[in-house]
Design an enzyme around this catalytic site. Structure first.
Site, PDB file in Angstrom:
ATOM      1  N   LYS A 116      44.409  37.944  27.409  1.00 39.13           N
ATOM      2  CA  LYS A 116      45.213  37.521  28.413  1.00 39.13           C
ATOM      3  C   LYS A 116      46.417  38.007  27.339  1.00 39.13           C
ATOM      4  O   LYS A 116      47.308  38.332  28.483  1.00 39.13           O
ATOM      5  CB  LYS A 116      44.854  36.140  28.870  1.00 39.13           C
ATOM      6  CG  LYS A 116      43.704  35.889  29.343  1.00 39.13           C
ATOM      7  CD  LYS A 116      43.631  36.684  30.423  1.00 39.13           C
ATOM      8  CE  LYS A 116      41.827  37.092  31.013  1.00 39.13           C
ATOM      9  NZ  LYS A 116      40.811  38.883  31.526  1.00 39.13           N
TER      10      LYS A 116
ATOM     11  N   GLU B  93      35.421  32.772  38.211  1.00 40.63           N
ATOM     12  CA  GLU B  93      34.100  32.796  38.402  1.00 40.63           C
ATOM     13  C   GLU B  93      32.878  31.422  38.122  1.00 40.63           C
ATOM     14  O   GLU B  93      33.184  31.456  37.446  1.00 40.63           O
ATOM     15  CB  GLU B  93      33.723  33.827  37.448  1.00 40.63           C
ATOM     16  CG  GLU B  93      33.940  33.762  36.704  1.00 40.63           C
ATOM     17  CD  GLU B  93      35.494  34.428  36.052  1.00 40.63           C
ATOM     18  OE1 GLU B  93      35.935  34.114  36.432  1.00 40.63           O
ATOM     19  OE2 GLU B  93      35.318  35.760  34.428  1.00 40.63           O
TER      20      GLU B  93
ATOM     21  N   ASP C 187      42.533  42.965  33.091  1.00 42.71           N
ATOM     22  CA  ASP C 187      41.252  41.589  32.834  1.00 42.71           C
ATOM     23  C   ASP C 187      40.786  41.937  31.469  1.00 42.71           C
ATOM     24  O   ASP C 187      39.651  41.511  31.466  1.00 42.71           O
ATOM     25  CB  ASP C 187      39.316  42.310  33.426  1.00 42.71           C
ATOM     26  CG  ASP C 187      39.244  41.374  34.159  1.00 42.71           C
ATOM     27  OD1 ASP C 187      37.479  40.931  34.262  1.00 42.71           O
ATOM     28  OD2 ASP C 187      39.311  39.699  33.815  1.00 42.71           O
TER      29      ASP C 187
ATOM     30  N   ASP D 102      43.113  39.872  36.872  1.00 39.23           N
ATOM     31  CA  ASP D 102      42.174  38.384  36.783  1.00 39.23           C
ATOM     32  C   ASP D 102      42.713  37.254  35.652  1.00 39.23           C
ATOM     33  O   ASP D 102      43.976  38.120  35.381  1.00 39.23           O
ATOM     34  CB  ASP D 102      41.101  39.150  36.323  1.00 39.23           C
ATOM     35  CG  ASP D 102      40.616  37.345  37.197  1.00 39.23           C
ATOM     36  OD1 ASP D 102      39.491  37.717  36.276  1.00 39.23           O
ATOM     37  OD2 ASP D 102      40.200  36.925  37.566  1.00 39.23           O
ATOM     38  N   ASN D 103      42.550  36.363  36.419  1.00 34.88           N
ATOM     39  CA  ASN D 103      43.013  35.193  35.448  1.00 34.88           C
ATOM     40  C   ASN D 103      44.324  34.504  34.929  1.00 34.88           C
ATOM     41  O   ASN D 103      44.947  34.192  33.791  1.00 34.88           O
ATOM     42  CB  ASN D 103      42.628  35.042  33.872  1.00 34.88           C
ATOM     43  CG  ASN D 103      40.137  36.165  33.973  1.00 34.88           C
ATOM     44  OD1 ASN D 103      40.309  36.849  33.063  1.00 34.88           O
ATOM     45  ND2 ASN D 103      39.514  34.969  34.454  1.00 34.88           N
TER      46      ASN D 103
END
Ligand code: 719
Ligand code: MG
Length: 214
Positions: A144, A199, A141, A169-170
């Site tokens: 990226k 989120e 996380d 994540d993401n």
């Protein structure tokens, strides 16, 4: 000088959560982000998916990249079996300082080793410094564009074993296209996408779970 958003988040935890109660810390942060200031925690919707994967894996060795304020650290640590600790890497000292206090407020400091430093520098040292052979579970996380270089570093350093689970994540927003392409096309991983939302918003995002096949 004006406080920072992480400092205001910590104040919200100290004001609204109950010391030693991880769920109340999680709820206080989610309330703060929904009602006061958005922040890049994995959040409650994706957090529930994170919880289910951690519970399913029931890991003995855990690594998190990108502690930020410790929200996902608290989510993961609260689910670990007694005696199991997680290592979380955070290279921003100000964020690390807030995370330490949030993790301690939740009463989870004995289950967490927060290392101040960058993944690129620390991943190659983990085996010798922490006596770990391989990780059962890794949560990505952090930046990226660092997901792909770091998963390759895990392979090079022999930190993955048959069945190691990586959860990122993401992968949609902000996105990690090169990482997705790698884990979805590599014969060494079995990858699955969990759709959700960014989120505290209605924007599409999701988690990618990749199992190392050895
Ligand atoms: O950018 C996002 N996360 C980054 C996290 C960085 C944290 O991790 C730390 N960190 C970074 N690289 C490393 C590193 N190693 C790499 C460098 O060596 N080693 C150690 N620690 C590292 C930083 O210091 C931060 O604490 C994000 C954005 C949105 C977003 C979506 C939509 C929007 F409109 C806006 C924002 C939503 C999300 O859920 C997100 O996670
Ligand atoms: Mg994130």
């Amino acid at each position: 000088t004006r406080s920072t958003r992480p400092q205001r988040m910590l104040k919200a935890v100290q004001k609204n959560a109950t010391k030693g109660n991880p769920q109340s810390v999680i709820s206080a942060i989610d309330y703060f982000c929904k009602n006061s200031e958005w922040a890049m925690n994995v959040g409650d919707e994706k957090g529930s998916i994170l919880d289910s994967v951690v519970t399913e894996v029931n890991p003995s060795t855990v690594l998190e990249l990108g502690t930020y304020c410790g929200y996902s650290t608290v989510r993961i640590a609260r689910l670990l079996s007694p005696g199991t600790k997680l290592i979380t890497l955070e290279f921003n000292p100000a964020y690390a300082a807030v995370a330490r206090q949030i993790i301690a407020y939740a009463g989870l400091q004995d289950k967490v080793t927060l290392v101040e430093g960058s993944s690129g520098e620390w991943i190659p040292q983990i085996k010798e410094r922490f006596g770990i052979t391989t990780f059962d579970f890794i949560f990505l996380d952090h930046w990226k564009d660092q997901y792909l270089p770091d998963i390759k570093l895990f392979e090079e350093c022999g930190l993955l074993r048959k069945g190691s689970v990586l959860l990122a994540d993401n992968v949609i927003c902000p996105g990690a296209p090169d990482y997705l392409e790698y884990v979805r096309n590599s014969p060494r991983y079995e990858s699955r996408y969990y759709p959700a939302h960014l989120e505290y918003t209605k924007l599409e995002d999701g988690l990618e779970k990749s199992v190392f096949l050895g």
